[in-house]
Motif scaffolding. Sequence first.
Motif, PDB file in Angstrom:
ATOM      1  N   VAL A 114       0.867  -1.182   0.000  1.00 23.05           N
ATOM      2  CA  VAL A 114       0.000   0.000   0.000  1.00 23.05           C
ATOM      3  C   VAL A 114       0.904   1.232   0.000  1.00 23.05           C
ATOM      4  O   VAL A 114       2.038   1.185   0.474  1.00 23.05           O
ATOM      5  N   THR A 115       0.388   2.325  -0.539  1.00 23.13           N
ATOM      6  CA  THR A 115       1.167   3.562  -0.676  1.00 23.13           C
ATOM      7  C   THR A 115       0.360   4.725  -0.106  1.00 23.13           C
ATOM      8  O   THR A 115      -0.849   4.596   0.133  1.00 23.13           O
ATOM      9  N   PRO A 116       0.977   5.890   0.076  1.00 22.68           N
ATOM     10  CA  PRO A 116       0.231   7.049   0.589  1.00 22.68           C
ATOM     11  C   PRO A 116      -1.013   7.390  -0.229  1.00 22.68           C
ATOM     12  O   PRO A 116      -1.961   7.965   0.321  1.00 22.68           O
ATOM     13  N   GLU A 117      -1.042   7.018  -1.496  1.00 25.88           N
ATOM     14  CA  GLU A 117      -2.241   7.271  -2.303  1.00 25.88           C
ATOM     15  C   GLU A 117      -3.446   6.482  -1.789  1.00 25.88           C
ATOM     16  O   GLU A 117      -4.594   6.846  -2.053  1.00 25.88           O
ATOM     17  N   ASP A 118      -3.189   5.386  -1.071  1.00 28.54           N
ATOM     18  CA  ASP A 118      -4.280   4.567  -0.533  1.00 28.54           C
ATOM     19  C   ASP A 118      -4.831   5.108   0.787  1.00 28.54           C
ATOM     20  O   ASP A 118      -5.908   4.690   1.224  1.00 28.54           O
ATOM     21  N   TYR A 119      -4.114   6.015   1.424  1.00 28.87           N
ATOM     22  CA  TYR A 119      -4.474   6.408   2.786  1.00 28.87           C
ATOM     23  C   TYR A 119      -5.612   7.414   2.851  1.00 28.87           C
ATOM     24  O   TYR A 119      -6.203   7.609   3.912  1.00 28.87           O
ATOM     25  N   GLY A 120      -5.894   8.081   1.734  1.00 25.82           N
ATOM     26  CA  GLY A 120      -7.003   9.034   1.722  1.00 25.82           C
ATOM     27  C   GLY A 120      -6.654  10.403   2.260  1.00 25.82           C
ATOM     28  O   GLY A 120      -7.543  11.233   2.475  1.00 25.82           O
TER      29      GLY A 120
END
Length: 535
Positions: free
Chosen positions: A368-374
Amino acid sequence: MIRISQIKLPICHSKEDLDAKVKKILGLHKVPSYKISKQSIDARKKQDLKYIYTVDCRLSNEAKYIKRHKNIVRVQEKNYEIPQSGELQMDARPVVVGMGPAGLFCAYLLAQKGYAPIIIERGEPVEKRVKTIEEFWEQGTLDPESNVQFGEGGAGTFSDGKLNTLVKDKFSRNSYVLQTFVRFGAPEDILYTNKPHIGTDMLRNVICNMREEILRLGGEVHFRTKLTGIEITDGTIQKICLNDQTWLPCGPVILAIGHSARDTFEMLYQNKVPMDSKPFAIGVRVEHPREWINEAQYGKDYPKECLPTASYKLTGKAKNGRSVYSFCMCPGGYVVNASSEENRLVVNGMSNHDRMAANSNSAVIVNVTPEDYGSEHPLAGVQFQRKWEEKAFLEGNGKIPVQRLEDMECDRVTEAFGKFSPSMKGKNCFGNINRCLPDYIIDAIIDGMHQFERKIHGFADPDTLISGVETRTSSPVRIHRGDDFESEIGKLYPCGEGAGYAGGITSAAMDGIKVAEAVIRKYAPSVRERGMEIE
């Protein structure tokens, strides 16, 4: 010194067999003095398993042997050396925050060079910590300050004690870490086995012995002592607050806080310590009978008395583009409740030295990457972890939710175990892991399990046990530091896995060594004005 590689022996062999092989290769009448540099297992042909050795020895006229045999080369023995001390005077003693592998090795080096470090650890000494964790597994009562994540030795104390690392090491820090573990009670075979491990039962004693040596060298250790505040003046840390009560003037502060110190991350963020969110991975634990994995790796009729419990490492690419892979594989081990916050649940794996529990397990995780964190907030990854840990807690009502793979694929709660039952530390119950992770993670895990079936027969058996969630694979935060290992905040040294610079026991220990070296090179061991003692 010469190194002889590719020494092949049958799986069932003796020390005398290795002696004879070395003597024969060198064409000598007597067995020379040698030490094993590396030992591995060649299991590519199940019908012809072999041990492969590399050994080092010193002989006169070494060039003669190098010319004679293609698998003999000259090598230069390298020993780790602690750097010379700098000249800058410290106003107070250095403080190491956290006593996991990074903090422990950082403090050990500082103590050896006369810096008398003060170590603060929010959890308990390992002797008390073991009892606290066993009570949690039996009764479900969590101590948020002393648990599988927090306490002497860090999270690695309740793991497999794996010591392999992919970190490139031209300064022999890796060797120094292993040699130090041996010095304090680890088995000598970790110096040469291909996948060295100590085991949680042995690692506890090693950590206790290291602590006693740090104390003997003038260091201090304060348990049940948490970093709760920092005072920064003119861009430099001057004091730290302990347990919301005591302010301590400090020299260099080494932040070896571990990947689960979420409240400390928040305090540091509020004090404008530069940091960012970073990628990591989340997923589940998978269990198979130990004998299934052994037979898949070694063959049906492998010689049990001559081989260790088998391990594996698997990687794949899911159809949705996510990387999926095994992580922290625990041969003959247990899935453990590794929670550290109330009303949240996370699992990990653990093995004793003998690796003889009924099942073998590993994490199967997805990137998972920061783009997944919302969110672009530096602590968004922490909130992402918490979200799924809360769902896992609710799914099992505080117990570890467990599910057969077939039921996970059908999105239903398991009603009964199949061919085998779980090997776990902590209460468990049937649940639906689909409700505990994002759909894209579930899809990637299921896809990966069937890819791994092509490599290890039985990996995607319908009765394979899935438990969750595994979210603490690495830190969700990276605390900034420069090439000198110092933060933009003067005297503050982010260190180890929690700060985002390591992953696993050995790499964290090596990062602790690097940070200690930076402090040693800059500062003299004497203190201009001794700081107040911790009450």
